[in-house]
Each structure stands twice: as structure tokens, then as C-alpha cells.
Scaffold this motif. Structure first.
Motif, PDB file in Angstrom:
ATOM      1  N   ALA A 141       4.636 117.082 -25.910  1.00 33.53           N
ATOM      2  CA  ALA A 141       3.826 116.054 -25.243  1.00 33.53           C
ATOM      3  C   ALA A 141       4.187 115.955 -23.765  1.00 33.53           C
ATOM      4  O   ALA A 141       3.374 115.531 -22.941  1.00 33.53           O
ATOM      5  CB  ALA A 141       4.019 114.706 -25.930  1.00 33.53           C
TER       6      ALA A 141
ATOM      7  N   ALA B 178       9.462 119.261 -20.819  1.00 35.71           N
ATOM      8  CA  ALA B 178      10.276 118.876 -19.652  1.00 35.71           C
ATOM      9  C   ALA B 178      11.715 118.687 -20.128  1.00 35.71           C
ATOM     10  O   ALA B 178      11.972 118.137 -21.206  1.00 35.71           O
ATOM     11  CB  ALA B 178       9.733 117.592 -19.039  1.00 35.71           C
TER      12      ALA B 178
ATOM     13  N   HIS C 180       3.515 125.700 -23.935  1.00 34.47           N
ATOM     14  CA  HIS C 180       4.302 126.002 -22.737  1.00 34.47           C
ATOM     15  C   HIS C 180       5.759 126.283 -23.077  1.00 34.47           C
ATOM     16  O   HIS C 180       6.274 125.766 -24.082  1.00 34.47           O
ATOM     17  CB  HIS C 180       4.249 124.812 -21.759  1.00 34.47           C
ATOM     18  CG  HIS C 180       2.855 124.443 -21.348  1.00 34.47           C
ATOM     19  ND1 HIS C 180       2.197 125.059 -20.310  1.00 34.47           N
ATOM     20  CD2 HIS C 180       1.981 123.535 -21.877  1.00 34.47           C
ATOM     21  CE1 HIS C 180       0.975 124.541 -20.186  1.00 34.47           C
ATOM     22  NE2 HIS C 180       0.820 123.610 -21.135  1.00 34.47           N
TER      23      HIS C 180
ATOM     24  N   SER D  53       8.124 122.756 -18.470  1.00 29.73           N
ATOM     25  CA  SER D  53       7.649 122.290 -17.159  1.00 29.73           C
ATOM     26  C   SER D  53       8.809 121.920 -16.237  1.00 29.73           C
ATOM     27  O   SER D  53       8.595 121.315 -15.188  1.00 29.73           O
ATOM     28  CB  SER D  53       6.720 121.086 -17.340  1.00 29.73           C
ATOM     29  OG  SER D  53       7.445 120.018 -17.930  1.00 29.73           O
ATOM     30  N   GLY D  54      10.033 122.258 -16.629  1.00 25.29           N
ATOM     31  CA  GLY D  54      11.172 122.035 -15.732  1.00 25.29           C
ATOM     32  C   GLY D  54      11.863 120.710 -15.951  1.00 25.29           C
ATOM     33  O   GLY D  54      11.664 120.039 -16.969  1.00 25.29           O
TER      34      GLY D  54
ATOM     35  N   LEU E 246      11.157 114.929 -14.456  1.00 29.56           N
ATOM     36  CA  LEU E 246      11.201 114.305 -13.130  1.00 29.56           C
ATOM     37  C   LEU E 246      11.519 112.819 -13.202  1.00 29.56           C
ATOM     38  O   LEU E 246      12.047 112.253 -12.236  1.00 29.56           O
ATOM     39  CB  LEU E 246       9.872 114.547 -12.411  1.00 29.56           C
ATOM     40  CG  LEU E 246       9.642 116.019 -12.019  1.00 29.56           C
ATOM     41  CD1 LEU E 246       8.190 116.261 -11.600  1.00 29.56           C
ATOM     42  CD2 LEU E 246      10.578 116.456 -10.888  1.00 29.56           C
TER      43      LEU E 246
ATOM     44  N   TRP F  12      24.066 121.041 -15.791  1.00 28.98           N
ATOM     45  CA  TRP F  12      23.119 122.135 -16.089  1.00 28.98           C
ATOM     46  C   TRP F  12      23.790 123.489 -15.860  1.00 28.98           C
ATOM     47  O   TRP F  12      23.607 124.411 -16.643  1.00 28.98           O
ATOM     48  CB  TRP F  12      21.884 122.026 -15.181  1.00 28.98           C
ATOM     49  CG  TRP F  12      20.827 121.081 -15.639  1.00 28.98           C
ATOM     50  CD1 TRP F  12      21.016 119.850 -16.199  1.00 28.98           C
ATOM     51  CD2 TRP F  12      19.406 121.274 -15.547  1.00 28.98           C
ATOM     52  NE1 TRP F  12      19.798 119.249 -16.440  1.00 28.98           N
ATOM     53  CE2 TRP F  12      18.803 120.107 -16.059  1.00 28.98           C
ATOM     54  CE3 TRP F  12      18.606 122.291 -15.071  1.00 28.98           C
ATOM     55  CZ2 TRP F  12      17.412 119.947 -16.115  1.00 28.98           C
ATOM     56  CZ3 TRP F  12      17.222 122.145 -15.129  1.00 28.98           C
ATOM     57  CH2 TRP F  12      16.636 120.977 -15.654  1.00 28.98           C
TER      58      TRP F  12
ATOM     59  N   ILE G  49       8.350 126.660 -15.342  1.00 28.78           N
ATOM     60  CA  ILE G  49       8.366 126.029 -14.016  1.00 28.78           C
ATOM     61  C   ILE G  49       9.750 125.454 -13.705  1.00 28.78           C
ATOM     62  O   ILE G  49      10.411 124.892 -14.602  1.00 28.78           O
ATOM     63  CB  ILE G  49       7.310 124.888 -13.978  1.00 28.78           C
ATOM     64  CG1 ILE G  49       5.897 125.461 -14.140  1.00 28.78           C
ATOM     65  CG2 ILE G  49       7.407 124.094 -12.692  1.00 28.78           C
ATOM     66  CD1 ILE G  49       4.791 124.410 -14.095  1.00 28.78           C
TER      67      ILE G  49
ATOM     68  N   GLY H 208      13.121 124.033 -13.391  1.00 32.39           N
ATOM     69  CA  GLY H 208      14.293 124.172 -14.260  1.00 32.39           C
ATOM     70  C   GLY H 208      14.014 125.009 -15.497  1.00 32.39           C
ATOM     71  O   GLY H 208      14.938 125.609 -16.062  1.00 32.39           O
TER      72      GLY H 208
ATOM     73  N   GLU I 194      14.621 128.380 -14.370  1.00 33.93           N
ATOM     74  CA  GLU I 194      16.072 128.576 -14.220  1.00 33.93           C
ATOM     75  C   GLU I 194      16.725 128.817 -15.586  1.00 33.93           C
ATOM     76  O   GLU I 194      17.630 129.643 -15.721  1.00 33.93           O
ATOM     77  CB  GLU I 194      16.693 127.358 -13.537  1.00 33.93           C
ATOM     78  CG  GLU I 194      16.187 127.161 -12.120  1.00 33.93           C
ATOM     79  CD  GLU I 194      16.859 126.002 -11.416  1.00 33.93           C
ATOM     80  OE1 GLU I 194      17.813 126.248 -10.681  1.00 33.93           O
ATOM     81  OE2 GLU I 194      16.430 124.834 -11.616  1.00 33.93           O
TER      82      GLU I 194
ATOM     83  N   PRO J   3       7.971 124.477  -7.909  1.00 30.08           N
ATOM     84  CA  PRO J   3       7.328 123.467  -7.060  1.00 30.08           C
ATOM     85  C   PRO J   3       8.312 122.468  -6.455  1.00 30.08           C
ATOM     86  O   PRO J   3       7.905 121.392  -6.002  1.00 30.08           O
ATOM     87  CB  PRO J   3       6.376 122.760  -8.045  1.00 30.08           C
ATOM     88  CG  PRO J   3       7.042 122.902  -9.365  1.00 30.08           C
ATOM     89  CD  PRO J   3       7.862 124.164  -9.335  1.00 30.08           C
ATOM     90  N   GLU J   4       9.601 122.842  -6.430  1.00 34.09           N
ATOM     91  CA  GLU J   4      10.604 121.932  -5.879  1.00 34.09           C
ATOM     92  C   GLU J   4      10.240 121.477  -4.467  1.00 34.09           C
ATOM     93  O   GLU J   4      10.429 120.315  -4.105  1.00 34.09           O
ATOM     94  CB  GLU J   4      11.991 122.613  -5.871  1.00 34.09           C
ATOM     95  CG  GLU J   4      12.729 122.582  -7.201  1.00 34.09           C
ATOM     96  CD  GLU J   4      12.283 123.665  -8.179  1.00 34.09           C
ATOM     97  OE1 GLU J   4      11.236 124.310  -7.952  1.00 34.09           O
ATOM     98  OE2 GLU J   4      12.977 123.855  -9.193  1.00 34.09           O
TER      99      GLU J   4
ATOM    100  N   ARG K 166       8.000 118.714  -4.447  1.00 33.18           N
ATOM    101  CA  ARG K 166       8.610 117.461  -4.939  1.00 33.18           C
ATOM    102  C   ARG K 166       9.695 116.958  -3.982  1.00 33.18           C
ATOM    103  O   ARG K 166      10.351 115.959  -4.241  1.00 33.18           O
ATOM    104  CB  ARG K 166       9.254 117.674  -6.322  1.00 33.18           C
ATOM    105  CG  ARG K 166       8.357 118.336  -7.349  1.00 33.18           C
ATOM    106  CD  ARG K 166       7.333 117.404  -7.967  1.00 33.18           C
ATOM    107  NE  ARG K 166       6.453 118.151  -8.870  1.00 33.18           N
ATOM    108  CZ  ARG K 166       5.177 118.438  -8.599  1.00 33.18           C
ATOM    109  NH1 ARG K 166       4.607 118.006  -7.503  1.00 33.18           N
ATOM    110  NH2 ARG K 166       4.453 119.129  -9.454  1.00 33.18           N
TER     111      ARG K 166
END
Ligand SMILES: COc1cc(/C=C/C(=O)SCCNC(=O)CCNC(=O)[C@H](O)C(C)(C)COP(=O)(O)OP(=O)(O)OC[C@H]2O[C@@H](n3cnc4c(N)ncnc43)[C@H](O)[C@@H]2OP(=O)(O)O)ccc1O
Length: 244
Positions: free
Chosen positions: A10, A14, A45, A48-49, A52, A70, A93, A95, A98, A117-118, A121
């Protein structure tokens, strides 16, 4: 073999502290019987990293601790006793990218896309990306990704050396599982040499590297298992090398 699914579809998987600590737990308590790990995303997916919402309240001290946490967890993956394979689809994306960098083999399907996209952000990578990604795709491409926010396709990811495999639609996880079975069947000392020694040899000066290579080769080929495997080939009891 163990399959580790990032399970927050959902939120497009992330990465919150819960997921990062679950990954840590998995690698800390890896049963001896496990010969390879596949990391994949549940849903459409991979990830998404960074979640946030975790950044909004963090001060600099907490941010530093968080990033280092991390680093420790992703190091567990990179320096794992067993090969780790990332099966990539949809968003890979920030993280999430990474995390994929810490795996030893990346398998992508056509829906996979890669972005950092860091910059948009107002942040910088914090999960080891600035160390691992340039070694895979080069500093110039990572600079482009971070400055322009450019999104790389699955085809570009494979062409630039990020993913070693590009499958058909829906094929990343099955291919990753197939590869996991294959790598888990290697002699443990070969996998040890590839995972622990090879990255150091590749970064060492040539003389040191060649010495490390000779030492590692001697240890591996002196082992009983290598002798048995070589005997089995000479006695025509194992398969020949075949083009795939
Ligand atoms: C540890 O120290 C660190 C780490 C880092 C790491 C930095 C990064 O990872 S930067 C990258 C952050 N990620 C993004 O900017 C991607 C944002 N997401 C998207 O662009 C889209 O969601 C999508 C991934 C392309 C998917 O689009 P779509 O399928 O249309 O889904 P949405 O409707 O947009 O989203 C559904 C749902 O999920 C929530 N969500 C998605 N991504 C995130 C996220 N990364 N964090 C939190 N929540 C996310 C989205 O808000 C929606 O929620 P609802 O409640 O509205 O349903 C740097 C520095 C360090 O020190």
C-alpha cells in the motif's frame, strides 16, 4: 534458499524502520541450511525508497544514526555468508535502489525503473548508494541521476551494468529463484571467495590482489569438496559446461 518479501504494497514498499530491522533480523539469524537469499517486493514494485514520513521529524543527530543503521544492515547483505539476489520490478527508487545495490546479483523485469529523486526531495542518499552505485554504473551516471532526477529504464539498467539479468514480464522472481538454487549448489568455499575476497581483490593494488588470489585459490582447491567435485568431472559423473 530463503525468499525475503518487502511487504508494504500500500506504501509501495517504502522502507520504514520495521522493514529495515526485519532485514537485519533475517541476515542475523540466517539458518545454516540456507544457501542463498532472494529479496523481492510484494505487489507491483520493489521499493519506493525511504519512508519519507520518517524524515519529517528527524534532527541531524537522529539522521546520522538512522543512516548508519541502514549502512550496518545493508553491509550485512553485502558481506553475507550466502549470495543475495534482488528481483526487481516497478519502482526501484532511492533507498530501494540502495538496497538492491547491496545484493550480489540483480534480476530486473521490463516494468523495473530506477531513480534517485533525492535531489527533488532536498536530501542526499543515505543507504550506501554513493559508495556502491558508482562502482556499478560509474560516477557520471549516478551524478546525472541525482542532479537531473532522470529515470532509467530496465533496459538501460541492464546496459549500464546495474542488473546482470533482464527477463520477460513477470520473470524477475522466478529467474532469481532459479539462480538462487544454482548458486546455493556451489561449494561454500567458492561462494566465500567470491563474496568476501573478490570485492577486496578487485579494489586492491595488483600485487596485493594477485597474492590474495593465489592464497584464496590454494585454500579452495585444497578443500575436500573441491577434490570430490573435480574427481566427479574427470570420471564423467557431472555435467559439462554448456552454452545456455
Ligand atoms: C537512511 O538514511 C537515509 C536514507 C535516504 C533515502 C532516501 C530516499 O529513498 S529518497 C526517495 C524517496 N522516494 C520517493 O521520492 C518516491 C515517492 N513515491 C512515488 O514517487 C510514487 O509513490 C511511486 C513509487 C512512483 C508509486 O506511484 P503510485 O503507484 O501512483 O503510488 P502513490 O499513489 O504515489 O503512493 C501510494 C501510497 O504510498 C505512499 N508512498 C509512496 N512512496 C512513499 C515513500 N517513499 N515514503 C512514504 N510514503 C510513500 C504514498 O504517499 C501513498 O500513500 P497514501 O496514504 O496517500 O495512499 C536518504 C537519506 C538518509 O539519511
Amino acid at each position: 534458499m530463503l525468499s525475503l518479501g518487502l511487504n508494504r504494497p500500500a506504501k509501495r514498499n517504502a522502507l520504514n524502520d520495521g522493514i529495515i530491522l526485519a532485514i537485519q533480523d533475517c541476515f542475523t539469524n540466517l539458518p545454516e541450511s540456507v544457501g542463498a537469499v532472494v529479496i523481492h517486493g510484494i505487489g507491483d514494485h520493489f521499493s519506493s525508497g525511504l519512508d519519507l514520513s520518517e524524515l519529517t521529524e528527524q534532527d541531524a543527530t537522529e539522521g546520522l544514526r538512522h543512516s548508519q543503521m541502514w549502512h550496518r544492515v545493508f553491509d550485512r547483505i553485502q558481506y553475507s555468508r550466502v549470495p543475495v539476489i534482488a528481483a526487481l520490478k516497478g519502482a526501484v527508487i532511492g533507498g530501494g535502489l540502495e538496497l538492491a545495490c547491496a545484493a550480489h546479483i540483480r534480476v530486473a523485469e521490463p516494468s523495473a525503473y530506477f531513480a534517485l529523486p533525492e535531489g527533488q526531495r532536498g536530501i542526499f542518499v543515505g543507504g550506501g548508494g554513493s559508495v556502491r552505485l558508482p562502482r556499478l554504473i560509474g560516477v557520471a551516471r549516478m551524478t546525472d541521476m541525482m542532479l537531473t532526477g532522470r529515470v532509467y529504464s530496465a533496459t538501460e539498467g541492464a546496459a549500464y551494468g546495474f542488473s546482470q539479468y533482464l527477463t520477460e514480464a513477470g520473470g524477475a522472481l522466478p529467474k532469481a529463484m532459479e539462480l538462487a538454487e544454482r548458486v546455493a549448489a556451489n561449494a561454500p568455499l567458492t561462494n566465500f571467495a567470491v563474496l568476501q575476497a573478490l570485492p577486496m581483490i578487485a579494489e586492491a593494488n595488483p600485487q596485493t590482489g594477485l597474492l590474495m588470489e593465489s592464497l584464496m585459490a590454494t585454500v579452495a582447491q585444497s578443500d575436500k569438496e573441491a577434490k570430490q567435485r573435480i574427481r566427479a568431472f574427470l570420471d564423467r559423473k557431472t555435467a559439462k559446461v554448456k552454452p545456455t
